[in-house]
Design a protein around this motif. Structure first.
Motif, mmCIF file in Angstrom:
data_model
loop_
_atom_site.group_PDB
_atom_site.id
_atom_site.type_symbol
_atom_site.label_atom_id
_atom_site.label_comp_id
_atom_site.label_asym_id
_atom_site.label_seq_id
_atom_site.Cartn_x
_atom_site.Cartn_y
_atom_site.Cartn_z
ATOM 1 N N ALA A 113 -17.709 -15.283 51.943
ATOM 2 C CA ALA A 113 -16.662 -14.549 51.137
ATOM 3 C C ALA A 113 -17.235 -13.137 51.098
ATOM 4 C CB ALA A 113 -16.317 -15.359 49.833
ATOM 5 N N GLU A 114 -18.430 -12.908 50.833
ATOM 6 C CA GLU A 114 -18.801 -11.484 50.700
ATOM 7 C C GLU A 114 -19.089 -10.600 51.936
ATOM 8 O OE1 GLU A 114 -22.907 -9.071 49.024
ATOM 9 O OE2 GLU A 114 -22.541 -11.210 48.548
ATOM 10 N N LEU A 115 -19.596 -11.140 52.932
ATOM 11 C CA LEU A 115 -20.030 -10.497 54.192
ATOM 12 C C LEU A 115 -19.330 -10.718 55.287
ATOM 13 C CD1 LEU A 115 -24.095 -10.639 53.534
ATOM 14 C CD2 LEU A 115 -22.336 -8.696 52.833
ATOM 15 N N GLY A 116 -18.410 -12.078 55.164
ATOM 16 C CA GLY A 116 -17.870 -12.556 56.479
ATOM 17 C C GLY A 116 -18.817 -13.578 57.238
ATOM 18 N N GLY A 117 -18.031 -14.149 58.383
ATOM 19 C CA GLY A 117 -18.723 -15.322 59.249
ATOM 20 C C GLY A 117 -19.732 -14.872 60.124
ATOM 21 N N ASP A 118 -19.910 -13.798 60.209
ATOM 22 C CA ASP A 118 -21.195 -13.376 61.178
ATOM 23 C C ASP A 118 -22.388 -13.472 60.587
ATOM 24 O OD1 ASP A 118 -19.323 -13.145 63.441
ATOM 25 O OD2 ASP A 118 -19.266 -10.903 62.947
ATOM 26 N N PHE A 119 -23.470 -13.855 61.207
ATOM 27 C CA PHE A 119 -24.807 -13.733 60.675
ATOM 28 C C PHE A 119 -25.311 -12.577 61.126
ATOM 29 C CE2 PHE A 119 -24.168 -18.414 60.654
ATOM 30 C CZ PHE A 119 -24.979 -19.018 59.550
ATOM 31 N N THR A 120 -25.680 -11.684 60.044
ATOM 32 C CA THR A 120 -26.341 -10.457 60.140
ATOM 33 C C THR A 120 -27.640 -10.505 59.579
ATOM 34 O OG1 THR A 120 -25.198 -9.688 58.220
ATOM 35 C CG2 THR A 120 -23.842 -9.298 60.288
ATOM 36 N N ARG A 121 -28.324 -9.443 59.696
ATOM 37 C CA ARG A 121 -29.630 -8.906 58.875
ATOM 38 C C ARG A 121 -29.277 -9.237 57.291
ATOM 39 N NH1 ARG A 121 -33.506 -3.996 59.951
ATOM 40 N NH2 ARG A 121 -35.144 -4.521 58.388
ATOM 41 N N GLU A 122 -28.361 -8.598 56.939
ATOM 42 C CA GLU A 122 -28.009 -8.771 55.552
ATOM 43 C C GLU A 122 -27.765 -10.170 55.270
ATOM 44 O OE1 GLU A 122 -25.304 -6.787 52.020
ATOM 45 O OE2 GLU A 122 -24.799 -6.417 54.405
ATOM 46 N N THR A 123 -27.088 -10.791 55.946
ATOM 47 C CA THR A 123 -26.589 -12.556 55.680
ATOM 48 C C THR A 123 -28.014 -13.168 55.340
ATOM 49 O OG1 THR A 123 -24.783 -12.042 56.899
ATOM 50 C CG2 THR A 123 -25.437 -14.498 56.155
ATOM 51 N N LEU A 124 -28.967 -13.042 56.477
ATOM 52 C CA LEU A 124 -30.036 -13.705 56.395
ATOM 53 C C LEU A 124 -30.870 -13.387 54.960
ATOM 54 C CD1 LEU A 124 -31.325 -14.154 60.157
ATOM 55 C CD2 LEU A 124 -29.738 -15.157 58.669
ATOM 56 N N GLU A 125 -31.265 -11.960 54.825
ATOM 57 C CA GLU A 125 -31.709 -11.509 53.690
ATOM 58 C C GLU A 125 -31.385 -12.180 52.239
ATOM 59 O OE1 GLU A 125 -31.554 -7.187 54.127
ATOM 60 O OE2 GLU A 125 -33.168 -7.122 55.406
ATOM 61 N N LYS A 126 -29.917 -12.169 52.226
ATOM 62 C CA LYS A 126 -29.292 -12.838 51.168
ATOM 63 C C LYS A 126 -29.202 -14.168 50.979
ATOM 64 C CE LYS A 126 -26.709 -8.664 49.915
ATOM 65 N NZ LYS A 126 -25.253 -8.267 49.366
ATOM 66 N N SER A 127 -29.669 -14.908 52.109
ATOM 67 C CA SER A 127 -29.881 -16.378 52.046
ATOM 68 C C SER A 127 -30.992 -16.775 51.404
ATOM 69 C CB SER A 127 -29.765 -16.712 53.479
ATOM 70 O OG SER A 127 -28.403 -16.762 54.068
#
Length: 599
Positions: free
Chosen positions: A424-438
């Motif tokens: 919801a916040e960053l979209g469906g792509d796995f990015t560096r930010e996505t991993l850092e926030k996981s």
């Protein structure tokens, strides 16, 4: 000439007969038969593991089938290998008789135990005593690779640690070994690395001078003991493992993970281990090597890498002479030859076309401060190490994570909720930010690696006697750091009943979210100057796959584990893997609503 060659021949002749039988073409059992695994489901796992006498022959037989050859050539090669062993014995027979007679006559004036366990001499110039421990069977020692269905591989290493403490001695593979556990002890041991030739300790591939070096590759970063050369190599290989490089590979990881997760919903039940194996091997050919494989060639690549990964653990590679036809006739040799041929083809293409986005390209074009590149051999050996580490350790860990998520549905719901918020916040792509926030997902992986890490780190050869916690580790002995026991004794998590390491009672990802409860002695990726350089790569692989699972699946149930059933573990793998491969039954996710994320 010394007794080392003849004695080692005797040791290997007696210890490796089961391996020779496997080498001659014993049929390999199915990796994991679900029905059989269910039929032999173990009793509930106790909080402290019972003392188990491992059957050496059975364990050795299981651990060596990976090196089996095709039936057409197996008998000829087995005869050749056995003939070579007896040829060595005949060649040294007279010398062996004279040396043994002289040694026995002199035994009362020397150390008689060194006759039964060659190489176990202490350093008489060192005042510190040897650690306590046991050598096991004369000449052969202890089957340190032997496992238990209640524990997994390398059970004896853990069992001896429970009996003798943080630092103990043992004998295995024909050499004396000291196991070291505890963060402070391990740091004290590893500070002796890179002291210069003939000093301190250094990594050493057992059997590298004859077979293991040719099959595994001993010119990689892992086996460089010169401080300057190691620093140069680590910097250059590290460029391929940088955060920027890993971020560039994430779209490839996501594509491959999406393909594998899609298979889960097409089957009534599925073994997750198979999917994780395929995923990590596909990462190897597509991202690490950057190969352009046709669809029909992918299964062959997967098969060859798996044969190589399992084959390098075969104790037959430790025989003190070159195995006839090693690279052309044995399964492990042919597998390595195949993989190297693919790497060579890719390097030729890079030479012609220039850099691309693959990890291999970054290795090939990396330069040091003087503008020098890695040699072709260094590129190949380091690429092979990345394949080995990335495929085996990541796949094993993912298989255990899926088991633990199945045992703890509340944790699975939190992982799902976190991923829904990130989409919801960053979209469906796995990015560096996505991993850092996981953050919670990462805590799940770390907690799995706390409970089920690789049991021990890479062994070091002691070039000059070192002292750790008042115990001597003599010159020419091997030292290894015991990861599992270090995690077990971590004062931040330790409980007397052992429940802190139980997969049901001890699995608490939340402990990683608070500095007060965070484990203080955690080292699944090693420690010191040789800490795993592929750590970022492995964590990224695992986060992307598990994140994709959480987005695609609603829930899943374990097929072969019910209630308080004990888990049956494989005994001959490198890392712990459930015997049934974590078979699950899953349902698709409903993306029409979000789940409230609360930890």
């Amino acid at each position: 000439m010394t007794m080392k060659g003849p004695i080692r021949c005797l040791f290997l002749l007696s210890a490796l007969l089961p391996s020779a039988a496997a080498f001659a073409g014993s049929p390999r059992s199915t990796p994991h038969d679900v029905r059989n695994a269910a039929a032999i489901r173990a009793r509930p796992m106790p909080m402290s593991y019972p003392t188990v006498q491992i059957a050496t022959d059975a364990a050795a037989s299981k651990s060596t089938t990976a090196l089996c050859m095709s039936s057409a050539s197996s008998i000829a090669v087995a005869k050749s290998a056995i003939s070579a062993i007896f040829s060595q014995l005949r060649h040294h027979a007279k010398l062996l008789f004279v040396l043994l007679t002289a040694s026995l006559l002199f035994a009362k004036r020397s150390n008689p135990q060194s006759l039964l366990w060659p190489g176990t001499q202490t350093d008489k110039d060192c005042d510190a005593p040897l650690p306590t421990g046991t050598y096991g069977c004369p000449f052969i020692g202890i089957n340190i690779m032997g496992g238990s269905k209640d524990f997994g591989p390398m059970y004896k290493i853990w069992e001896l640690g429970q009996k003798f403490g943080d630092i103990y001695r043992m004998y295995g593979f024909g050499v004396p070994i000291v196991s070291v556990s505890g963060k402070d002890n391990i740091k004290a041991l590893l500070k002796n690395e890179f002291k210069g030739e003939g000093e301190g300790i250094g990594t050493h591939l057992m059997g590298s001078e004859h077979n293991a070096g040719a099959v595994f590759g001993d010119k990689a970063l892992l086996y460089e003991n010169d401080a300057n050369k190691h620093g140069r190599l680590r910097k250059m290989v590290g460029e391929a493992m940088s955060p920027v490089a890993i971020a560039a590979a994430l779209p490839s990881f996501q594509e491959l993970a999406n393909q594998q997760v899609g298979k889960v919903l097409k089957e009534d039940t599925i073994q997750m281990e198979e999917l994780f194996n395929e995923f990590t091997l596909d990462v190897a050919w597509k991202q690490i090597l950057g190969l352009d494989l046709k669809e029909e060639d992918i299964p062959e690549f997967r098969k060859m890498v798996q044969q190589w990964v399992t084959g390098v653990m075969n104790p037959l590679l430790l025989v003190p002479f070159r195995i006839p036809g090693l690279m052309k006739v044995t399964k492990v040799g042919r597998a390595r030859t195949y993989i190297v041929s693919k790497i060579e083809e890719k390097l030729n293409k890079l030479e012609m076309d220039g850099p691309d986005s693959s990890t291999l390209s970054k290795l090939y074009f990396a330069t040091d401060d003087e503008g020098n590149k890695l040699t072709r051999e260094e590129v190949i050996h380091n690429a092979m190490i990345l394949i080995f580490a990335g495929s085996e350790t990541s796949s094993s860990t993912l298989t255990c994570v899926s088991l633990l998520l199945g045992l703890h549905p509340n944790v699975w719901r939190k992982v799902k909720a976190e991923q829904e918020e990130l989409v919801a916040e960053l979209g469906g792509d796995f990015t560096r930010e996505t991993l850092e926030k996981s953050v919670y997902l990462e805590s799940v992986i770390k907690e799995t690696l706390r409970i089920q890490p690789l049991v021990t780190g890479e062994a070091r050869l002691v070039a000059n006697t070192v002292v750790v916690d008042g115990k001597q580790i003599p010159k020419n002995w091997y030292a290894m750091f015991n990861v599992k026991q270090t995690h077990w004794n971590d004062p931040s998590t330790f409980k007397e009943d052992g429940s802190h390491m139980d997969i049901r009672k001890g699995f608490e990802p939340e402990r990683w979210l608070d500095e007060k409860t965070k484990p203080s002695e955690w080292m699944p990726f090693g420690e010191g100057g040789r800490r795993c350089i592929g750590e970022r790569l492995g964590m990224a692989e695992m986060k992307v796959f598990l994140g994709m699972m959480a987005r695609k699946l609603d829930k899943f149930d374990l097929v072969n584990v019910h209630g308080d059933d004990g888990i049956v573990w494989k005994t001959d793998s490198i890392m712990a893997r459930p015997a049934d491969g974590t078979e699950i039954r899953a349902t698709a996710a409903d993306t029409s609503h979000a789940v409230e994320y609360q930890i």
